[in-house]
Motif scaffolding. Structure first.
Motif, mmCIF file in Angstrom:
data_model
loop_
_atom_site.group_PDB
_atom_site.id
_atom_site.type_symbol
_atom_site.label_atom_id
_atom_site.label_comp_id
_atom_site.label_asym_id
_atom_site.label_seq_id
_atom_site.Cartn_x
_atom_site.Cartn_y
_atom_site.Cartn_z
ATOM 1 N N VAL A 115 0.824 -1.178 -0.054
ATOM 2 C CA VAL A 115 -0.059 -0.038 -0.092
ATOM 3 C C VAL A 115 0.895 1.113 -0.077
ATOM 4 C CG1 VAL A 115 -1.636 1.259 1.351
ATOM 5 C CG2 VAL A 115 -1.847 -1.252 1.001
ATOM 6 N N LEU A 116 2.210 1.025 0.571
ATOM 7 C CA LEU A 116 3.078 2.293 0.893
ATOM 8 C C LEU A 116 3.490 2.586 -0.680
ATOM 9 C CD1 LEU A 116 5.089 1.911 4.128
ATOM 10 C CD2 LEU A 116 3.485 4.238 3.027
ATOM 11 N N ALA A 117 3.996 1.431 -1.325
ATOM 12 C CA ALA A 117 4.567 1.529 -2.586
ATOM 13 C C ALA A 117 3.360 2.134 -3.585
ATOM 14 C CB ALA A 117 4.949 0.369 -3.062
ATOM 15 N N ASP A 118 2.021 1.840 -3.516
ATOM 16 C CA ASP A 118 1.097 2.169 -4.370
ATOM 17 C C ASP A 118 0.746 3.664 -4.185
ATOM 18 O OD1 ASP A 118 0.487 -0.259 -5.177
ATOM 19 O OD2 ASP A 118 -1.096 -0.873 -3.888
ATOM 20 N N ARG A 119 1.011 4.039 -2.825
ATOM 21 C CA ARG A 119 0.650 5.639 -2.670
ATOM 22 C C ARG A 119 1.494 6.469 -3.586
ATOM 23 N NH1 ARG A 119 -2.322 7.072 2.702
ATOM 24 N NH2 ARG A 119 -4.139 5.451 2.397
ATOM 25 N N ALA A 120 2.990 5.854 -3.536
ATOM 26 C CA ALA A 120 4.237 6.566 -4.013
ATOM 27 C C ALA A 120 3.848 6.507 -5.488
ATOM 28 C CB ALA A 120 5.254 6.029 -3.780
ATOM 29 N N ALA A 121 3.199 5.493 -6.148
ATOM 30 C CA ALA A 121 2.904 5.395 -7.484
ATOM 31 C C ALA A 121 1.486 6.223 -7.758
ATOM 32 C CB ALA A 121 2.742 4.077 -7.950
ATOM 33 N N ARG A 122 0.773 6.254 -6.872
ATOM 34 C CA ARG A 122 -0.592 7.106 -6.816
ATOM 35 C C ARG A 122 -0.215 8.546 -7.051
ATOM 36 N NH1 ARG A 122 -5.599 6.874 -3.162
ATOM 37 N NH2 ARG A 122 -4.120 7.911 -1.679
ATOM 38 N N ARG A 123 0.729 9.203 -6.225
ATOM 39 C CA ARG A 123 1.147 10.516 -6.255
ATOM 40 C C ARG A 123 1.762 10.916 -7.688
ATOM 41 N NH1 ARG A 123 2.765 9.428 -1.197
ATOM 42 N NH2 ARG A 123 4.910 8.915 -1.441
ATOM 43 N N ARG A 124 2.379 10.002 -8.040
ATOM 44 C CA ARG A 124 3.185 10.230 -9.611
ATOM 45 C C ARG A 124 2.122 10.132 -10.888
ATOM 46 N NH1 ARG A 124 8.031 10.630 -11.662
ATOM 47 N NH2 ARG A 124 8.072 9.608 -13.979
#
Ligand SMILES: [Zn+2]
Length: 283
Positions: A198-207
């Motif tokens: 979920v943390l990595a998904d959030r980073a991708a979502r921000r991009r």
């Protein structure tokens, strides 16, 4: 009380925490909460027996000296299991990743320092953490994902590498494997793995925003990857959970402070018990 606390923190708390799905909306705080519970369990388990023996000795129990032997042996056993498990898990992971990296470097096409593309039709994406870290894609991935979706996948993998999520997972794997099998809580490990995703998904979502990432997750759902790598997708049910979390708003403002307070309280509990016990013995 320290011994009881160790059992509660090892066997009961993880199961209860894994059921609190609201934690997933504040993954960073939740991971800290999980780490606090684990550390508090270790402190309780290691300190309980020697403290009891010390109390008996001060109370004048003649047999306290004899009790010291098994008590120290128990603490030594807990510590020994932790260190041994740490050694086994760490050695195995690093050897498997090194071997895999050598293969990927030999067979794959280098896009830049980090990214390698394998000539294979099945879409998959994963990363190999470490000093010489790699993001591995296949030709099938490049064909299946248009530019923005590929950006989302790369942002996800780079977030794992940058934040050293592999070390977080290694920490929990070591603790899990060193706990006695009856006290092990596999749902804890599963939940921590999900939080890292979920943390990595959030980073991708921000991009890229949520839509390209969600499309990429669907395209890669069920893709296979080596067990020792961190992959963009795991099993289908985890993917479904992550898709739902992608669509949700950020956590309510009160959530992170509540989880941080919980983490501090959990860490303080064994220390307070230790302080109380030592204080009462001194008196
Ligand atoms: Zn991932």
């Amino acid at each position: 009380m320290l011994a009881a606390l160790a059992v509660v923190l090892t066997a009961v708390a993880p199961r209860a925490m894994a059921r609190q799905e609201v934690f997933r909306r504040s993954p960073r705080a939740a991971l800290l909460g999980w780490q606090a519970v684990s550390l508090a369990a270790v402190v309780s388990a290691v300190s309980a027996a020697p403290l009891a023996v010390h109390a008996l000795a001060l109370g004048g129990a003649g047999w306290a000296a004899w009790a010291a032997v098994p008590a120290l042996a128990f603490s030594g056993l807990v510590l020994g299991r932790l260190l041994w498990s740490g050694h086994l898990v760490g050695t195995r992971l690093r050897a498997a990743r090194r071997e895999h990296r050598v293969l990927v470097d030999a067979l794959g096409e280098a896009v830049d320092d980090e990214v390698r593309v394998l000539a294979h039709p099945t879409p998959t994406a994963y990363c190999l953490p470490g000093l010489r870290r790699r993001v591995v894609l296949t030709e099938g991935t490049l064909r299946a994902l248009p530019g923005e979706e590929l950006d989302a996948v790369l942002a996800h993998e780079r977030a794992h590498l940058r934040a050293r999520h592999d070390l977080v997972l290694e920490f929990f794997t070591v603790l899990h494997q060193s706990a006695p099998s009856r006290l092990q809580a596999p749902e804890a490990l599963r939940e921590v793995r999900l939080l890292v995703e979920v943390l990595a998904d959030r980073a991708a979502r921000r991009r890229t925003g949520p839509v390209p990432l969600a499309r990429a997750l669907v395209a890669l759902a069920g893709a296979s990857h080596p067990e020792t790598a961190l992959a963009a997708t795991a099993d289908v049910s985890a993917t479904r959970t992550r898709m739902a979390l992608l669509a949700e708003d950020d956590a309510p403002g009160w959530l992170a402070p509540v989880v941080y307070a919980f983490a501090a309280g959990v860490l303080a509990a064994p220390l307070a018990l230790l302080g109380l016990a030592l204080g009462s013995m001194g008196a």
